[in-house]
Design a protein around this motif. Sequence first.
Motif, mmCIF file in Angstrom:
data_model
loop_
_atom_site.group_PDB
_atom_site.id
_atom_site.type_symbol
_atom_site.label_atom_id
_atom_site.label_comp_id
_atom_site.label_asym_id
_atom_site.label_seq_id
_atom_site.Cartn_x
_atom_site.Cartn_y
_atom_site.Cartn_z
ATOM 1 N N ASN A 1 -24.504 -9.453 -4.203
ATOM 2 C CA ASN A 1 -24.234 -10.312 -5.359
ATOM 3 C C ASN A 1 -22.871 -10.025 -5.984
ATOM 4 O OD1 ASN A 1 -25.429 -7.768 -6.044
ATOM 5 N ND2 ASN A 1 -25.496 -8.445 -8.175
ATOM 6 N N LEU A 2 -22.230 -8.931 -5.586
ATOM 7 C CA LEU A 2 -20.937 -8.561 -6.165
ATOM 8 C C LEU A 2 -19.816 -9.377 -5.535
ATOM 9 C CD1 LEU A 2 -21.345 -4.670 -6.282
ATOM 10 C CD2 LEU A 2 -21.861 -6.349 -8.061
ATOM 11 N N VAL A 3 -18.762 -9.632 -6.322
ATOM 12 C CA VAL A 3 -17.646 -10.460 -5.837
ATOM 13 C C VAL A 3 -16.360 -9.661 -5.722
ATOM 14 C CG1 VAL A 3 -18.651 -12.562 -6.747
ATOM 15 C CG2 VAL A 3 -17.079 -11.237 -8.178
ATOM 16 N N ARG A 4 -16.379 -8.397 -6.118
ATOM 17 C CA ARG A 4 -15.180 -7.564 -6.029
ATOM 18 C C ARG A 4 -15.436 -6.349 -5.144
ATOM 19 N NH1 ARG A 4 -14.842 -9.187 -11.484
ATOM 20 N NH2 ARG A 4 -12.882 -10.262 -11.972
ATOM 21 N N GLU A 5 -14.400 -5.939 -4.449
ATOM 22 C CA GLU A 5 -14.435 -4.728 -3.638
ATOM 23 C C GLU A 5 -13.479 -3.704 -4.226
ATOM 24 O OE1 GLU A 5 -15.354 -5.874 1.033
ATOM 25 O OE2 GLU A 5 -13.286 -5.690 0.334
ATOM 26 N N THR A 6 -13.880 -2.430 -4.180
ATOM 27 C CA THR A 6 -12.989 -1.340 -4.584
ATOM 28 C C THR A 6 -12.799 -0.424 -3.378
ATOM 29 O OG1 THR A 6 -13.766 -1.422 -6.875
ATOM 30 C CG2 THR A 6 -12.618 0.577 -6.161
ATOM 31 N N TRP A 7 -11.541 -0.263 -2.995
ATOM 32 C CA TRP A 7 -11.206 0.588 -1.853
ATOM 33 C C TRP A 7 -10.354 1.759 -2.324
ATOM 34 C CZ3 TRP A 7 -12.614 -0.126 3.321
ATOM 35 C CH2 TRP A 7 -13.241 -1.331 3.623
ATOM 36 N N GLU A 8 -10.626 2.935 -1.781
ATOM 37 C CA GLU A 8 -9.756 4.096 -1.974
ATOM 38 C C GLU A 8 -9.174 4.480 -0.627
ATOM 39 O OE1 GLU A 8 -11.680 7.323 -3.932
ATOM 40 O OE2 GLU A 8 -11.695 6.314 -5.891
ATOM 41 N N TYR A 9 -7.875 4.760 -0.607
ATOM 42 C CA TYR A 9 -7.225 5.077 0.656
ATOM 43 C C TYR A 9 -6.236 6.224 0.468
ATOM 44 C CZ TYR A 9 -3.186 2.404 -1.097
ATOM 45 O OH TYR A 9 -2.126 1.966 -1.838
ATOM 46 N N GLU B 1 -10.881 7.566 8.489
ATOM 47 C CA GLU B 1 -10.389 8.501 7.474
ATOM 48 C C GLU B 1 -9.421 7.847 6.488
ATOM 49 O OE1 GLU B 1 -10.708 10.864 11.409
ATOM 50 O OE2 GLU B 1 -10.086 8.884 10.731
ATOM 51 N N PHE B 2 -8.829 6.700 6.825
ATOM 52 C CA PHE B 2 -7.783 6.126 5.980
ATOM 53 C C PHE B 2 -8.349 5.515 4.699
ATOM 54 C CE2 PHE B 2 -5.225 2.340 4.792
ATOM 55 C CZ PHE B 2 -4.099 3.015 4.351
ATOM 56 N N ALA B 3 -9.378 4.700 4.821
ATOM 57 C CA ALA B 3 -9.869 3.972 3.641
ATOM 58 C C ALA B 3 -11.382 3.950 3.620
ATOM 59 C CB ALA B 3 -9.320 2.536 3.642
ATOM 60 N N LYS B 4 -11.933 3.998 2.417
ATOM 61 C CA LYS B 4 -13.381 3.919 2.234
ATOM 62 C C LYS B 4 -13.678 2.935 1.109
ATOM 63 C CE LYS B 4 -14.421 8.565 3.904
ATOM 64 N NZ LYS B 4 -14.883 8.039 5.213
ATOM 65 N N ARG B 5 -14.659 2.087 1.353
ATOM 66 C CA ARG B 5 -15.086 1.136 0.318
ATOM 67 C C ARG B 5 -15.984 1.863 -0.666
ATOM 68 N NH1 ARG B 5 -19.324 -1.465 -0.746
ATOM 69 N NH2 ARG B 5 -20.313 -0.627 1.141
ATOM 70 N N LEU C 1 0.848 -1.193 0.000
ATOM 71 C CA LEU C 1 0.000 0.000 0.000
ATOM 72 C C LEU C 1 0.882 1.241 0.000
ATOM 73 C CD1 LEU C 1 -2.760 -1.002 2.597
ATOM 74 C CD2 LEU C 1 -2.776 -1.263 0.118
ATOM 75 N N GLN C 2 0.451 2.262 -0.732
ATOM 76 C CA GLN C 2 1.245 3.471 -0.899
ATOM 77 C C GLN C 2 1.042 4.416 0.292
ATOM 78 O OE1 GLN C 2 3.391 4.038 -3.369
ATOM 79 N NE2 GLN C 2 2.919 2.072 -4.326
ATOM 80 N N ILE C 3 2.026 4.465 1.192
ATOM 81 C CA ILE C 3 1.950 5.395 2.320
ATOM 82 C C ILE C 3 3.169 6.312 2.367
ATOM 83 C CG2 ILE C 3 0.498 3.867 3.705
ATOM 84 C CD1 ILE C 3 2.998 3.107 5.294
ATOM 85 N N ARG C 4 3.923 6.344 1.279
ATOM 86 C CA ARG C 4 5.071 7.246 1.216
ATOM 87 C C ARG C 4 4.748 8.533 0.474
ATOM 88 N NH1 ARG C 4 7.712 7.891 4.623
ATOM 89 N NH2 ARG C 4 9.268 8.941 3.340
ATOM 90 N N THR C 5 3.594 8.610 -0.125
ATOM 91 C CA THR C 5 3.155 9.847 -0.787
ATOM 92 C C THR C 5 1.703 10.093 -0.413
ATOM 93 O OG1 THR C 5 2.456 8.661 -2.786
ATOM 94 C CG2 THR C 5 4.701 9.547 -2.754
ATOM 95 N N THR C 6 1.309 11.344 -0.497
ATOM 96 C CA THR C 6 -0.094 11.670 -0.245
ATOM 97 C C THR C 6 -0.878 11.509 -1.542
ATOM 98 O OG1 THR C 6 0.361 14.012 -0.680
ATOM 99 C CG2 THR C 6 0.481 13.266 1.606
ATOM 100 N N GLY C 7 -2.175 11.645 -1.459
ATOM 101 C CA GLY C 7 -3.031 11.490 -2.634
ATOM 102 C C GLY C 7 -3.844 10.213 -2.539
ATOM 103 N N GLN C 8 -4.906 10.149 -3.336
ATOM 104 C CA GLN C 8 -5.816 9.013 -3.329
ATOM 105 C C GLN C 8 -5.201 7.835 -4.088
ATOM 106 O OE1 GLN C 8 -8.686 8.441 -1.908
ATOM 107 N NE2 GLN C 8 -9.422 10.440 -1.222
#
Length: 812
Positions: free
Chosen positions: A490-498, A473-477, A437-444
């Motif tokens: 019924n969905l089989v995939r998750e999309t997370w933004e952090y 505040e770190f991650a939202k589905r 996971l990218q935690i060395r730079t800011t941004g989505q």
Amino acid sequence: MDRLGTVPPADTAVLSDAAEIKQLHSLFESDVYNLNNRTLYFPIRHHSPACAHHLLRVIEDYKPEMILIEGPESGNSLISVLTNEATVPPVSLYYTYEDEHGREACYYPMLRYSPEYVALKEAKRRDIPASFMDLDYRHVSRRTDSPANPAQTEQQDASFQDETLLASSDFINRLCEKTNCRSFDELWEKVFEIGGLEKSAYAFVQDVFTYCTLSRMCYTPERLIASGDLLREAHMKKRIREAGEKHERVLVITGGFHTYGLLQENVYEAEQEVHLQEAASEMQQQMYPMVYTFAEADRLNGYASGMPYVFFYDQIWGELLRSSGSAYRLTTLNVLSRLMRKLREHEEHVSTSDAIEAYSMIQGLAQLRGKQGGGVYELMDAALSSFVKGELTLATDKPLQELQLLLTGDGIGSVAPNAFHIPIVEDFKTRCTEFKLQIRTTGQHKKVLDLYAKPEHRLLSQLFQCIAYLVPEFAKRQAGPDWIAQRDMNLVRETWEYMYSSRIEARLIENSLYGGTLAAAATRKMEEQMQDIPNHHSGDLAQLMLHALLMGLQETAMQLYAKVRAALRTDGHFLSLCSSLTILNRIHQHRRLLGLSDDPHLPELVSEAYNNAVDKLLQLSRTNADEHDGIIQGLKLLAMLAESSEEQFQDTTFRNQLNELLRDPKLLAQLEGVCIAIASGLGDRSRDEIAERARGYIHGTPEQMRQTALFLQGVFTVARDAFLYEDQLLSELNGLIEQLSYDDFISMIPELRLAFTYFTPMETGLIAERVAKLHQVEPDEMSTPALDEQLLMQFRTQDEALRKEFAAWKLI
């Protein structure tokens, strides 16, 4: 006795009184900046490259034996960490405390060009002591609830270096008007950041002292008391005196707003120790070194002190360290080049000639505005003129958006390994590194997880769920199955933004009270949450168990088994039991994904929830209307399980209870419609009974007639086909509508419309064809659009006018 009295805010002579300016200059020469004094004062603006640049010169000329810095005293033990070579700014001291009034926290950030940080590094290089001398935030936070300090009253985590009073004084506002500067930041850049580089250290410091003191004079003593400034200055004066007793040459670095106050008598000096002792009683406090980001240090993003456009001024500082005499020219050219590349990456139509024109405009604007070089404000104006084609709109402002991001930057600091590291923060960083996971730079950043096909994606989903539970505040589905809200299952995939920032680290520090790892902290926090749930609320406990499984906390979920089972036996509420059943059945259906494939107790728990809910069916005749939506979903769930092939649902208790409920004359119309539709679907009642019960409402009392639509809503919720393919119910409803008066029809329209929303457009078309056949008309006539209401009103008005005219002529 003060050398210079406080000028009332209304006294506009503060801008032009030569005598007062002369007094200030005299005070500066004698007490502020005199290289022969035992104490030398260096007023600054926080995070100013020009102040840091001249500070290095002053340290070289004055050669202090001790450096005192405006900063929280609790941070003195962390100075060795801040000055460690492995620490890379931006970093911050995070201070939090808790007392009987609640919890508060604040940040003390440092950039690599912050004068305070530069002083600490230079003191270490020269092997001389450096120390923070200001009060901790807790001593003044309770006294800053006036409008003088909005940054600390409107948000929980404040900045210790709040510059609100300096930046918004009457003096600064009038000076901006006279110099045609749009803001205090533009004024500061013009006079100090650009113009100050051409001045001697003496002249520069004198200007900073004069400007900041004149700003201070715009405030009454009462305002300074309310803001906590006088209390802080009293404490700093004490530390300055103590340092002067031990060292021959002491350099004092504070915000320019405070320098004048450190030279005056202070009403708080006598009572200071009493106040500090009272404030420290029954207090829990902690301070940690932590990473910070460019975005968080940008004044435009809500940070209460310092300068905006952090990356731009970081580049300026880099040029100044290289002894560049053209720092602003080189930096604006560098940012322009970066901007061109960014815009071309986004397929924006910008040419090299646009960039050349922008650079030329920067120099021209600087000359027009009386600056030695173009700064960030000339750069923005030039980009607006050269890169935005036509009128500035949401569709054309991409160049300005990209420039804003460039000027702020996405940098994030790092803190050297130290004894103050928080285990949960280290566990978080280790886990993020494991999953890349990218935690060395800011941004989505975005992650798409295939939950069923890839075991490592299931583990990452559990990590996201766990962190989101502790630090939302770190991650939202953004997409995928929502287990808690029961949507998109019924969905089989998750999309997370952090997105990582220092605020995430601060929240992790707060959660360190629960445990040293993410899993331990989530477990302890969930145990506390569990204690707040009443023992008979089985639905809430079942949802907590599901949440634990989603976070991968199987052991915690197992602890909840016994609690859920006990709650099921004491829970007397039908809705709560149905909620438990829904969650437990979902856990059972997805047990492999949740790591419970071999659990023998789960089917027993589902069966117990089902049986307990069935036992409460006879209560439904005494429920409130606002509970009906939940009750209907519960009845549908029970019916679905009763029709399933699983053995534990095969007894006849549900059918018996349902039939008993249908014999209750107090059962409300909507629930009666649901129950008869379910009983008909199970084969216990005939379809004709649905029409018969509907006929009872249609031909009953006026009150019963008005309940017809509610009854149909209940039926259509479960059995739309009872109306789609059987003529008896359609014929009864048609007869009802024909016999209704106009007023009764209008009153029933909303509920009837709601009832028919259960049908799809195709099904509505089939119903229309049957109605057309019933009235012996062509089906096309049923789809003819109704006349516009306004047109109908117009025709009615014309009809009435004609009637009056005909009556006047006695034609009718």
